[in-house]
Design a protein around this motif. Structure first.
Motif, PDB file in Angstrom:
ATOM      1  N   ARG A 186       0.839  -1.205   0.000  1.00  0.00           N
ATOM      2  CA  ARG A 186       0.000   0.000   0.000  1.00  0.00           C
ATOM      3  C   ARG A 186       0.870   1.249   0.000  1.00  0.00           C
ATOM      4  O   ARG A 186       0.557   2.226  -0.693  1.00  0.00           O
ATOM      5  CB  ARG A 186      -0.929  -0.026   1.216  1.00  0.00           C
ATOM      6  N   TRP A 187       1.966   1.228   0.747  1.00  0.00           N
ATOM      7  CA  TRP A 187       2.885   2.381   0.747  1.00  0.00           C
ATOM      8  C   TRP A 187       3.468   2.607  -0.652  1.00  0.00           C
ATOM      9  O   TRP A 187       3.543   3.735  -1.128  1.00  0.00           O
ATOM     10  CB  TRP A 187       4.036   2.155   1.726  1.00  0.00           C
ATOM     11  N   ARG A 188       3.852   1.500  -1.319  1.00  0.00           N
ATOM     12  CA  ARG A 188       4.452   1.616  -2.658  1.00  0.00           C
ATOM     13  C   ARG A 188       3.419   2.099  -3.679  1.00  0.00           C
ATOM     14  O   ARG A 188       3.698   2.972  -4.498  1.00  0.00           O
ATOM     15  CB  ARG A 188       5.026   0.262  -3.104  1.00  0.00           C
ATOM     16  N   ARG A 189       2.230   1.540  -3.585  1.00  0.00           N
ATOM     17  CA  ARG A 189       1.178   1.887  -4.551  1.00  0.00           C
ATOM     18  C   ARG A 189       0.791   3.359  -4.438  1.00  0.00           C
ATOM     19  O   ARG A 189       0.574   4.036  -5.449  1.00  0.00           O
ATOM     20  CB  ARG A 189      -0.053   1.001  -4.303  1.00  0.00           C
ATOM     21  N   ASP A 190       0.703   3.844  -3.217  1.00  0.00           N
ATOM     22  CA  ASP A 190       0.293   5.238  -2.997  1.00  0.00           C
ATOM     23  C   ASP A 190       1.478   6.202  -3.010  1.00  0.00           C
ATOM     24  O   ASP A 190       1.291   7.412  -2.811  1.00  0.00           O
ATOM     25  CB  ASP A 190      -0.442   5.358  -1.646  1.00  0.00           C
ATOM     26  N   GLU A 191       2.689   5.658  -3.281  1.00  0.00           N
ATOM     27  CA  GLU A 191       3.915   6.466  -3.310  1.00  0.00           C
ATOM     28  C   GLU A 191       4.017   7.362  -2.068  1.00  0.00           C
ATOM     29  O   GLU A 191       4.223   8.575  -2.147  1.00  0.00           O
ATOM     30  CB  GLU A 191       3.972   7.304  -4.600  1.00  0.00           C
ATOM     31  N   VAL A 192       3.867   6.697  -0.913  1.00  0.00           N
ATOM     32  CA  VAL A 192       3.853   7.420   0.359  1.00  0.00           C
ATOM     33  C   VAL A 192       5.223   8.034   0.633  1.00  0.00           C
ATOM     34  O   VAL A 192       6.258   7.374   0.512  1.00  0.00           O
ATOM     35  CB  VAL A 192       3.462   6.461   1.512  1.00  0.00           C
ATOM     36  N   LYS A 193       5.238   9.312   1.004  1.00  0.00           N
ATOM     37  CA  LYS A 193       6.483  10.004   1.356  1.00  0.00           C
ATOM     38  C   LYS A 193       6.566  10.258   2.865  1.00  0.00           C
ATOM     39  O   LYS A 193       7.641  10.260   3.448  1.00  0.00           O
ATOM     40  CB  LYS A 193       6.567  11.347   0.611  1.00  0.00           C
ATOM     41  N   GLU A 194       5.410  10.515   3.470  1.00  0.00           N
ATOM     42  CA  GLU A 194       5.352  10.734   4.916  1.00  0.00           C
ATOM     43  C   GLU A 194       4.195   9.904   5.478  1.00  0.00           C
ATOM     44  O   GLU A 194       3.129   9.813   4.851  1.00  0.00           O
ATOM     45  CB  GLU A 194       5.145  12.215   5.241  1.00  0.00           C
ATOM     46  N   ILE A 195       4.420   9.330   6.634  1.00  0.00           N
ATOM     47  CA  ILE A 195       3.411   8.428   7.175  1.00  0.00           C
ATOM     48  C   ILE A 195       3.324   8.575   8.688  1.00  0.00           C
ATOM     49  O   ILE A 195       4.320   8.889   9.344  1.00  0.00           O
ATOM     50  CB  ILE A 195       3.755   6.971   6.783  1.00  0.00           C
ATOM     51  N   GLU A 196       2.112   8.387   9.224  1.00  0.00           N
ATOM     52  CA  GLU A 196       1.920   8.382  10.673  1.00  0.00           C
ATOM     53  C   GLU A 196       2.077   6.938  11.128  1.00  0.00           C
ATOM     54  O   GLU A 196       1.168   6.124  10.997  1.00  0.00           O
ATOM     55  CB  GLU A 196       0.538   8.939  11.022  1.00  0.00           C
ATOM     56  N   MET A 197       3.248   6.635  11.643  1.00  0.00           N
ATOM     57  CA  MET A 197       3.649   5.249  11.870  1.00  0.00           C
ATOM     58  C   MET A 197       2.870   4.570  12.997  1.00  0.00           C
ATOM     59  O   MET A 197       2.594   3.367  12.926  1.00  0.00           O
ATOM     60  CB  MET A 197       5.151   5.195  12.166  1.00  0.00           C
ATOM     61  N   HIS A 198       2.509   5.318  14.036  1.00  0.00           N
ATOM     62  CA  HIS A 198       1.792   4.687  15.159  1.00  0.00           C
ATOM     63  C   HIS A 198       0.451   4.122  14.692  1.00  0.00           C
ATOM     64  O   HIS A 198       0.088   2.994  15.054  1.00  0.00           O
ATOM     65  CB  HIS A 198       1.580   5.691  16.289  1.00  0.00           C
ATOM     66  N   GLN A 199      -0.268   4.876  13.879  1.00  0.00           N
ATOM     67  CA  GLN A 199      -1.546   4.389  13.370  1.00  0.00           C
ATOM     68  C   GLN A 199      -1.340   3.202  12.430  1.00  0.00           C
ATOM     69  O   GLN A 199      -2.121   2.237  12.459  1.00  0.00           O
ATOM     70  CB  GLN A 199      -2.297   5.518  12.648  1.00  0.00           C
ATOM     71  N   GLU A 200      -0.295   3.254  11.604  1.00  0.00           N
ATOM     72  CA  GLU A 200       0.005   2.122  10.726  1.00  0.00           C
ATOM     73  C   GLU A 200       0.238   0.849  11.539  1.00  0.00           C
ATOM     74  O   GLU A 200      -0.261  -0.225  11.197  1.00  0.00           O
ATOM     75  CB  GLU A 200       1.251   2.431   9.891  1.00  0.00           C
ATOM     76  N   PHE A 201       0.979   0.979  12.627  1.00  0.00           N
ATOM     77  CA  PHE A 201       1.285  -0.195  13.444  1.00  0.00           C
ATOM     78  C   PHE A 201       0.067  -0.680  14.225  1.00  0.00           C
ATOM     79  O   PHE A 201      -0.061  -1.880  14.493  1.00  0.00           O
ATOM     80  CB  PHE A 201       2.436   0.112  14.401  1.00  0.00           C
ATOM     81  N   ARG A 202      -0.825   0.226  14.586  1.00  0.00           N
ATOM     82  CA  ARG A 202      -2.066  -0.186  15.264  1.00  0.00           C
ATOM     83  C   ARG A 202      -2.897  -1.077  14.346  1.00  0.00           C
ATOM     84  O   ARG A 202      -3.428  -2.103  14.772  1.00  0.00           O
ATOM     85  CB  ARG A 202      -2.867   1.042  15.691  1.00  0.00           C
TER      86      ARG A 202
END
Length: 516
Positions: A186-202
């Motif tokens: 999903r990160w690659r597909r959306d070409e994510v540059k900045e991410i809120e990691m705590h929510q991703e890990f939840r």
């Protein structure tokens, strides 16, 4: 007739007065005389602490300190004890390594000497049992493995050991890999540059605990997770509130009503999971129980042997416990480890080199996961500074000798993990710095002069049954991120750790990603 009625009224009045007098004596004994007696007895043994305040103990002081300290962000440092448990930080300085404080009229002996901590955790005499929790925590976790005691705990621990032993853990790795790969894709597909990691890990840890322990996806379990999160918020905001004995049962608060509603909703959702798998059993599929933790529970529920059989309530309580433990603690631990790697690029590169050497660009293997030495050092140091569970409380079941102390029955024993992990006498004057090299020779040699100074998963017979599961999960997720991304801390990040059952970033963890 009037005389008899008069005698009867006098008799009833005397009975009523006697009833109120007896209950008043019991009340005063609980909230006044017993605390004074215990405080005097402990002072005679050299144990001091803040004075007992009628009814509330020290809870108002604790709440005031916490509100004052945690009301706003802090510099990017890692002295967590003074922020998360400012009362323990202050009272250790005032009264010494071991001191007495009060949770309402309940005496609580705080122990920070590692030798005594180990004595309590090992519990060889069976004197230290889990503390009976207040009603919100009871609704939140139920009487499952985390909170149960005695024979009930032994039975449930045996079942959990079946589900999380070595071979079972190895069988869970593919689900962990698949869940992590879905996130990365999903990160690659959306070409994510900045991410809120705590929510991703939840979300990721929810997915993993759902698939590995309950055979469902995150979306199927999302309703349960959402309700448990709301229940967790109720527990947090009532943690240091003490009601007047006997009154709380008569006055229902908004939190009481909401927690009851959530408890019913969680129960019904888990019952649906049970019915769904039992319907598959009716088709004659012998493997319909499943080989996950949920399957182990269902088999025990249908067991004809009364010594092994468990109830529907047992299943519900264990599901709540593992949903919470499997998501909350691991997501927090992953978050802080990524923060450390983001602000310490040298250690990030060392970890990446180790991962690429062992796995290349392929998926982490069970054998390679065991050989991740640098990764283990980094995770241990992160858990030392930000332990997911930072407080352990036991209740003394019978008068017992603890070191040189005589501890009376029914007293609480508090083991503040954070205080011991932050003790410069054990870890050196650089105790608040991130230095994974402390663990270069393993946990046993991390400190020079003390055994038992590091216990992020607890210890003794009640050590966290999912500790190996969590460690493997963290190593897999971190390895796969390091294989594909270099990352730094976003300028948007605000360092504001708060106590939300575990130590969590109040405003999330914003990370800048750079594909490799």
């Amino acid at each position: 007739m009037q005389a008899m009625m008069g005698y009867l009224l006098d008799y009833l009045s005397c009975c009523l007065c006697l009833y109120f007098l007896i209950n008043l004596i019991k009340f005063l004994n609980k909230v006044l005389w017993t605390p004074i007696r215990i405080q005097s007895s402990m002072r005679a043994q050299g144990i001091r602490g803040p004075s007992y305040r009628f009814l509330h103990g020290n809870t108002r002081e604790i709440t005031d300190m916490r509100n004052r300290i945690m009301n706003g962000p802090m510099d990017l440092g890692h002295e967590m004890l003074s922020r998360i448990q400012p009362h323990i930080y202050s009272w250790i300085k005032l009264y010494g390594a071991n001191f007495l404080n009060w949770y309402g009229p309940k005496a609580q002996l705080v122990i920070t000497e590692p030798e005594l901590v180990l004595e309590v955790l090992n519990n060889k005499e069976g004197a230290y049992e889990k503390k009976l929790m207040q009603s919100y925590t009871d609704k939140f976790l139920g009487n499952g493995l985390i909170l149960s005691r005695g024979e009930k705990w032994l039975k449930m621990r045996k079942l959990a050991n079946q589900a999380f032993h070595g071979e079972s853990l190895k069988g869970m790795i593919p689900a962990m890999l698949a869940s992590a790969e879905t996130m990365l894709e999903r990160w690659r597909r959306d070409e994510v540059k900045e991410i809120e990691m705590h929510q991703e890990f939840r979300v990721l840890t929810s997915e993993i605990i759902s698939r590995t322990a309950f055979g469902s996806s995150y979306l199927e379990g999302k309703n349960i997770f959402d309700m448990l999160a709301r229940m967790g918020s109720i527990v947090s905001r009532n943690n240091y509130k003490v009601g007047i004995p006997g009154i709380k049962k008569l006055l229902k608060t908004r939190d009481d009503s909401e927690s009851e509603e959530l408890e019913k909703g969680i129960r019904e959702s888990i019952l649906k999971m049970i019915r769904k798998r039992e319907e598959e059993l009716l088709t004659g599929n012998e493997d319909a129980y499943g080989f996950d933790f949920f399957g182990v529970l269902l088999k025990a529920y249908h067991d004809n042997d009364r010594t092994n059989k468990i109830s529907v309530d047992d299943i519900i309580d264990e599901c709540k416990s593992f949903y919470v433990a499997g998501k909350q603690t691991t997501s927090s631990s992953l978050t802080w480890t990524v923060l450390f790697l983001a602000i310490h690029p040298t250690w990030q590169e060392r970890a990446r080199e180790e991962v690429l050497q062992l796995f290349g660009r392929g998926n982490p293997s069970p054998d390679g996961i065991r050989r991740l030495k640098t990764m283990s050092m980094i995770i241990n140091e992160s858990l030392r500074l930000y332990p997911a569970g930072f407080n352990i409380v036991r209740e003394v079941q019978k008068e017992v000798r603890l070191g040189k102390l005589i501890v009376p029955e029914k007293m609480y024993i508090c083991l503040p993990i954070l205080a011991i992990h932050n003790n410069p006498c054990l870890w050196g004057e650089d105790v608040h710095l991130f230095k994974p090299e402390r663990f270069a020779d393993g946990v046993a040699k991390a400190t020079e002069n003390s055994v038992g100074a590091f216990f992020p998963f607890g210890g003794g017979p009640r050590i966290c049954v999912g500790s190996n599961f969590a460690t493997i999960e963290m190593k897999i997720i971190l390895s796969m991120i390091l294989q594909h991304y270099r990352f730094t801390l976003s300028p948007k990040y605000v360092h504001s750790p708060v106590d939300a059952l575990t130590i969590c970033p109040q405003y999330g963890l914003q990370i800048m990603l750079q594909p490799l």
